[in-house]
Design a protein around this motif. Structure first.
Motif, short mmCIF file in Angstrom:
data_model
loop_
_atom_site.label_atom_id
_atom_site.label_comp_id
_atom_site.label_asym_id
_atom_site.label_seq_id
_atom_site.Cartn_x
_atom_site.Cartn_y
_atom_site.Cartn_z
N GLY A 102 0.83 -1.21 0.00
CA GLY A 102 0.00 0.00 0.00
C GLY A 102 0.86 1.26 0.00
N ALA A 103 1.90 1.25 0.82
CA ALA A 103 2.79 2.41 0.89
C ALA A 103 3.52 2.60 -0.44
CB ALA A 103 3.79 2.23 2.03
N MET A 154 1.21 4.10 -2.95
CA MET A 154 1.03 5.51 -2.63
C MET A 154 2.23 6.33 -3.11
SD MET A 154 0.50 7.16 1.11
CE MET A 154 2.19 7.13 1.66
N VAL A 211 -2.55 -3.94 8.32
CA VAL A 211 -3.67 -3.04 8.05
C VAL A 211 -4.51 -3.61 6.91
CG1 VAL A 211 -2.75 -0.86 8.91
CG2 VAL A 211 -2.18 -1.62 6.60
N SER A 264 -5.81 -2.42 4.36
CA SER A 264 -5.55 -2.00 2.97
C SER A 264 -4.34 -2.70 2.37
CB SER A 264 -5.36 -0.48 2.94
OG SER A 264 -4.30 -0.11 3.79
N LYS A 312 6.58 -8.51 16.16
CA LYS A 312 5.85 -8.42 17.43
C LYS A 312 5.57 -9.81 18.00
CE LYS A 312 3.52 -4.09 18.03
NZ LYS A 312 4.26 -3.12 17.26
N GLN A 317 2.07 6.66 -6.82
CA GLN A 317 1.01 7.59 -7.22
C GLN A 317 1.47 9.03 -7.04
OE1 GLN A 317 -2.08 6.25 -4.64
NE2 GLN A 317 -3.09 5.00 -6.19
N GLU A 318 2.30 9.28 -6.02
CA GLU A 318 2.77 10.64 -5.77
C GLU A 318 4.05 10.95 -6.54
OE1 GLU A 318 1.02 12.89 -4.29
OE2 GLU A 318 -0.55 11.51 -3.66
N ALA A 377 -7.46 -6.35 17.59
CA ALA A 377 -6.13 -6.66 17.05
C ALA A 377 -5.41 -5.37 16.69
CB ALA A 377 -6.27 -7.54 15.82
N THR A 378 -4.10 -5.35 16.87
CA THR A 378 -3.34 -4.18 16.44
C THR A 378 -3.01 -4.36 14.96
OG1 THR A 378 -1.36 -2.84 16.77
CG2 THR A 378 -1.16 -5.19 17.29
N ARG A 379 -3.17 -3.26 14.20
CA ARG A 379 -2.97 -3.34 12.76
C ARG A 379 -1.65 -2.71 12.39
NH1 ARG A 379 -9.00 -2.66 11.72
NH2 ARG A 379 -9.70 -4.13 13.30
N GLU A 380 -0.73 -3.52 11.93
CA GLU A 380 0.62 -3.05 11.62
C GLU A 380 0.73 -2.69 10.15
OE1 GLU A 380 2.88 -2.71 14.16
OE2 GLU A 380 1.12 -3.17 15.35
N SER A 381 1.68 -1.80 9.84
CA SER A 381 1.73 -1.28 8.49
C SER A 381 2.25 -2.31 7.48
CB SER A 381 2.58 -0.01 8.44
OG SER A 381 3.91 -0.34 8.79
N ALA A 394 -11.40 -7.26 16.26
CA ALA A 394 -11.67 -5.87 16.66
C ALA A 394 -10.57 -5.29 17.54
CB ALA A 394 -13.01 -5.79 17.38
#
Lengths: 245, 260
Positions: A62-63, A66, A134, A136, A169, A69-70, A157-161, A155
């Motif tokens: 995702g990153a 992005m 995450v 996405s 972790k 795109q930029e 859960a920690t969402r890591e990048s 719900a």
């Protein structure tokens, strides 16, 4: 004051010119899950073509999308899902992507709890801290689809990048359970638990590789891409737990 | 009359302001203004907004509780001991927040030096909880309290305290009734700066408290996630953060450093 000005001028020129290496380097954007494979093949490439440096930009798909795109400049892009690559293709940023590998999900348990958690039932009934990617990201999309199919509540859960953050972790007992890729299970050196009967391996993703549309090093980019489909590339991929397409 | 600045310096200032303002302007340029109400009322954004408000306020309070005693102590010290203590107390201000988050993890994490004890003794686990967010935020925000209040105290004329003592007031009474009211503007400035810093905290929070929507996903974390998932939502939340930060800084005017 004069010293300040001189220092500023020198620093600026050094920073802007990037020590001169930028123009000859091959810039490869790689999804996190391919970290070890990409590092390995970048070294292989530099041995075969000593005049070219490979610069790896490793991040979640995702990153990377992005950044592209930029307007980030890359020569080769390797992502962890076709849908992410499609976003780049629709914008005309990449040329004809090609699948180079497959990977499937795995549910892993921290070393501390590896012995005591053996099934998805344990996950559903115990108060455990879970880590996932995450939504996405490719691994996140798969993880959420998998979780809802087995009735696992994410719900809290920690969402890591990216997937390597999830893996780290779990490896360090900072969370109890993680949903990562099979390749991560294979490449991890920690004493992780792996819920092999959880059915997560039914959820898989493919890795498309593409040369970018405005790469200034298309020849070199093609050479790099070819590495993934020759013998060295394929044995590297399988060694780190990927399946071939 | 104010003496005139050299023309070259004025030109340099103009260019510098343009450079500083360009990213901000570009952000505002991209904001989908007509979509704002819808974007800001989605569940993820509303949750993050509420959580951010709550945790940043709590963190500012904690920062005051920790920062005020340190500032008082510092204001009575000098030389190397003062510099050393000040360096330790304000380190989080210059430390990369992710390093701060890692340090917190090693201290209060489930495997941390104190965290394991806390867990065994009281069943208290801080990572992945709102309390963990407060701790991460307070960690980075406290230096702002220490610096503003110490400089307020140092600017204070000691004769007021001496007079109060001569009139028979105890040190505690002097501090509460004479000193604190006189440094009120530093207290306010410290509190607001700490709050604004806490509201914008990212690195220490995501490292120490993780990213759980509704529990530890504050506005900056939600922006980070939305940058890849929903760009317009990310922009809307960024706007909130920019707006709040600007309001704080403008309303503080020159209170950060005590007026001459």
């Amino acid at each position: 004051m004069r010293l300040l000005l001189v220092t500023a001028t020198v620093l600026t020129s050094v920073v802007l010119n990037g020590c001169g290496s930028g123009s000859h380097a091959l810039r490869v954007f790689v999804a996190s899950s391919l970290t070890e494979v990409a590092q390995h093949l970048a070294e292989e490439y530099e041995t075969r073509y000593p005049n070219t440096d490979v610069e790896l930009n490793i991040a979640g798909s995702g990153a990377l999308v992005m950044q592209m795109q930029e307007g980030a400049e890359a020569d080769v892009v390797i992502l962890a899902s076709n849908s992410h690559m499609d976003q780049l293709r629709e914008l005309g940023l990449v040329l004809g992507p090609k699948g180079i590998a497959q990977n499937s999900l795995a549910v892993i348990v921290s070393p501390q709890l590896a012995e005591s958690i053996n099934s998805v039932d344990d996950l559903r009934h115990r108060d455990l801290q879970i880590a996932v990617c995450v939504k996405s990201s490719p691994c996140g999309a798969l993880a959420f689809a998998y979780a809802s199919s087995v009735g696992l509540n994410l719900a809290s859960a920690t969402r890591e990048s990216n997937v390597k953050a999830v893996l780290a972790k779990v490896e360090r007992d900072e969370v109890d359970v993680g949903i990562v890729y099979m390749s991560d299970v294979r490449s991890s050196r920690a004493q992780l638990g792996h819920l092999e009967t959880a059915g997560a391996d039914q959820y898989s993703t493919s890795y498309p590789l593409a040369v970018t549309a405005d790469s200034k090093n298309k020849r070199k980019a093609q050479d790099f891409a070819a590495l993934f489909t020759d013998e060295v590339g394929q044995s590297t991929l399988t060694r780190f737990g990927f399946q071939l397409p | 009359m104010t003496p005139q600045l050299p023309r070259l310096l004025r030109l340099a200032a103009f260019v510098a302001v343009a450079v500083v303002a360009a990213p901000l302007f570009s952000l505002l340029w991209r904001i989908p203004w007509s979509e704002l109400p819808r974007l800001l009322s989605t569940e993820v954004v509303a949750d993050a907004l509420f959580l951010s408000l709550l945790t940043s306020l709590a963190a500012a309070l904690v920062a005051l509780l920790i920062g005020i005693p340190i500032a008082f102590q510092l204001s009575r010290m000098s030389g190397l001991p003062a510099s050393t203590l000040r360096a330790v107390a304000t380190l989080p201000m210059v430390l990369p927040p992710v390093v701060g988050g890692a340090a917190l993890l090693f201290a209060f994490g489930r495997k941390g030096l104190l965290g394991e004890t806390l867990d065994n003794a009281a069943g208290l686990v801080l990572p992945y909880t709102p309390a963990g967010v407060v701790i991460a935020n307070a960690f980075v925000a406290t230096p702002f309290v220490v610096l503003t209040i110490e400089s307020g105290l140092r600017a204070l004329d000691p004769r007021y305290e001496l007079a109060a003592a001569a009139l028979g007031a105890s040190p505690l009474r002097t501090t509460l009734r004479v000193v604190l009211p006189m440094i009120r503007s530093s207290l306010v400035a410290g509190a607001f700066l700490a709050w604004a810093r806490a509201l914008g905290e990212f690195g220490a929070t995501i490292t120490f408290a993780g990213n759980v929507p509704g529990r530890t996903q504050t506005l900056p974390l939600a922006v980070f996630v939305a940058m890849e998932a929903d760009r317009d939502a990310a922009l809307a939340m960024s706007l909130v953060l920019v707006f709040v930060s600007l309001v704080v800084l403008v309303s503080l005017r020159d209170k950060w450093w005590p007026a001459r």
